[in-house]
Write an enzyme that holds these catalytic residues in place. Sequence first.
Site, PDB file in Angstrom:
ATOM      1  CB  VAL A 132      -0.956   0.032   1.217  1.00  0.00           C
ATOM      2  CG1 VAL A 132      -1.981  -1.085   1.127  1.00  0.00           C
ATOM      3  CG2 VAL A 132      -0.191  -0.039   2.532  1.00  0.00           C
ATOM      4  CB  SER A 133       0.412   4.524  -1.509  1.00  0.00           C
ATOM      5  OG  SER A 133       0.253   3.896  -2.770  1.00  0.00           O
ATOM      6  CB  SER A 134      -0.059   6.430   2.804  1.00  0.00           C
ATOM      7  OG  SER A 134      -1.441   6.131   2.897  1.00  0.00           O
ATOM      8  CD  GLN A 165      -3.405   3.537   0.793  1.00  0.00           C
ATOM      9  OE1 GLN A 165      -2.200   3.451   0.541  1.00  0.00           O
ATOM     10  NE2 GLN A 165      -4.315   3.672  -0.156  1.00  0.00           N
TER      11      GLN A 165
END
Length: 202
Positions: free
Chosen positions: A63-65, A68
Amino acid sequence: MSNLIGVKEAAELLGVSTKTIRRWEESGKIRSTRTEGGHRRFDVSQLLGNKSDASLTVVYARVSSIDQKKDLERQAMVLEAYCAKQGWSFELIKDLGSGMNYKKKGLIRLIKLICTYQVERLVLSHKDRLLRFGSELIFMLCEIYGTEVVIINRSEDSTFEEDLAQDVLEIITVFSARLYGSRSYKNKALVKELREVADKIF
């Protein structure tokens, strides 16, 4: 593509010192060839005990961040359940970072495993879990090193417009985070506003 590596690479691959590699060669435990310049070269498949036929399944989740993280755990659970249903034992690699970041620890480990013939199959929930841009390069490596790629949700691939919107948002998120700081109110507000605009356009 050459399957031969030098002393340093052989030591890193096996997790030993270069002195150990030379000692093993002298004792006949491993074999090497010599270049015209007299440098040792070792065959990767021989060093790994013919692990080119390895049965390791790697599942990769990203996931990006940090916001998340729950999604990362759900993603991992889906991958684990899929592999269990297939009867595959597996190693789970999780990454937390932008799909535009090529230096994530998990991604680097995955590439090293693939390039040393240790991965029989790579399982992803979606194609873009590897990288937003450049995933085709990883898939090409998989083809070269004999790794099967399994994408669970291939039938649910997004449309071109949805991909474009997500790519634009990813780029803006990365650059605004660098400008304002990834946790700043201004950055979060900007990203939220852009997401709303993208939803209206696409």
